[in-house]
Scaffold this active site. Structure first.
Site, PDB file in Angstrom:
ATOM      1  CE  LYS A 184       4.682   5.210   1.059  1.00 21.64           C
ATOM      2  NZ  LYS A 184       5.979   4.510   1.017  1.00 21.64           N
ATOM      3  NE  ARG A 188      12.865  -0.691  -0.355  1.00 19.73           N
ATOM      4  CZ  ARG A 188      13.594  -1.398   0.505  1.00 19.73           C
ATOM      5  NH1 ARG A 188      14.435  -2.300   0.084  1.00 19.73           N
ATOM      6  NH2 ARG A 188      13.473  -1.210   1.792  1.00 19.73           N
ATOM      7  N   PRO A 195       0.814  -1.222   0.000  1.00 18.86           N
ATOM      8  CG  PRO A 195      -0.820  -1.572   1.617  1.00 18.86           C
ATOM      9  CD  PRO A 195       0.482  -2.102   1.122  1.00 18.86           C
ATOM     10  CD  GLU A 196       4.197   2.666  -3.695  1.00 20.23           C
ATOM     11  OE1 GLU A 196       4.330   3.790  -4.192  1.00 20.23           O
ATOM     12  OE2 GLU A 196       4.747   1.657  -4.162  1.00 20.23           O
TER      13      GLU A 196
END
Length: 283
Positions: free
Chosen positions: A57, A271, A2-3
């Site tokens: 968020k 990332r 979830p962003e």
DNA sequence: AGATCTACCTGGTTGC
DNA sequence: TGCAACCAGGTAGATC
């Protein structure tokens, strides 16, 4: 994962299910998930849900104890990677990944039910706090601006004079709030900016283009109810559809939709990062 | 101070 | 089939 668009979607789908409902009690199945505020339970519940909103968020559920109209407390959920919120009927039992449950009293024709906070990887958390405590919570106090309402000048100010790679800056919630790995890659691609480009080397024009791309991908994703990678679901249990519109995320080794060059995968800001070596130059 | 790296977690996938 | 290795990633905290 979830962003911003996923949390926004969850807030929108959760609010009609819990607004005006009374939380009678909460059950903590994994203590570390509710490390802050558990000692307030007896003083706060029962409390009525007066609204659901999002900041960065974080998903915030405003609640009012003692029949008051204005919020006296709030529940702040961070879903991290695998957190989920669902309302089920009261007979539903917790399962392996349920971390906290909230009992919702019946309201009019609506039967008694339960709000579940499930989280497979247990990185997520829920805090029960008073509104005035937010400012002394470092994570909250240091959050950067919301991207959707940002102007180019404000965005440029947020980037400041920092020289780090633009991707790591955009992932830094203190610089700008709500963006994660998926949307940073998509926004860099759309604005033709290499993710390792030093922020101080971006022209005003590039910064403006990048902000526009950020706002575009976030807005389009919200319109599609977010992206469902693996197992994200909104509070109705529905998947999002923006993953079908990804141009680079998860597409390493496939051709660029613009120029046909093979998309490359690198590690940036620790990332996995996918970009087009032809369309995104200037690192 | 700012940039970079690692720990925290578990389930799904990959490779032998 | 079994099983170990690896990967996903937001944030805190440590290090340089």
């Amino acid at each position: 994962m979830p962003e911003l668009p996923e949390v926004e979607t969850i807030a929108r789908t959760l609010e009609p299910q819990v607004r005006e409902r009374v939380i009678r009690a909460a059950h903590v199945l994994l203590p570390k998930t509710m490390a802050v505020g558990q000692e307030l339970f007896s003083a706060v519940f029962p409390a009525r849900v007066v609204g659901v909103r999002r900041r960065a968020k974080l998903l915030l559920v405003d609640i009012a104890a003692d029949g008051q109209k204005t919020p006296t407390h709030l529940l702040a959920f961070h879903l991290k990677m695998t957190g989920k919120l669902f309302v089920h009927d009261a007979a539903t039992s917790p399962h392996k990944h349920t971390r906290v449950m909230f009992d919702l009293a019946p309201e009019g024709d609506i039967p008694e039910s339960r709000l579940f906070f499930d989280d497979v990887r247990t990185f997520g958390y829920c805090r029960l706090m008073r509104p005035e405590d937010l400012d002394s919570w470092p994570f909250w106090a240091n959050l950067g601006p919301e991207p959707l309402t940002l102007t180019p000048a404000e965005f440029s100010r947020a980037l400041g004079t920092r020289r780090g790679g633009i991707k790591s800056l955009l992932l830094d919630q203190k610089v700008i709030a709500g963006i994660g790995n998926i949307y940073v890659d998509e926004a860099c691609f759309r604005s033709g900016i290499h993710p390792l480009t030093g922020a101080d080397r971006l022209s005003d024009l590039q910064r403006a283009a990048l902000l526009q791309s950020i706002q575009d991908v976030l807005t389009e994703s919200i319109a599609e109810c977010g992206s469902s990678i693996r197992d994200y679901r909104d509070a109705n249990g529905d998947a999002g559809a923006f993953q079908n519109l990804f141009r680079v995320y998860g597409r390493a080794g496939q051709p660029c939709m613009i120029c046909g060059t093979m998309l490359e995968k690198i590690i940036a800001a620790a990332r996995t990062t996918v970009f087009c070596p032809c369309c995104q130059q200037g690192s």
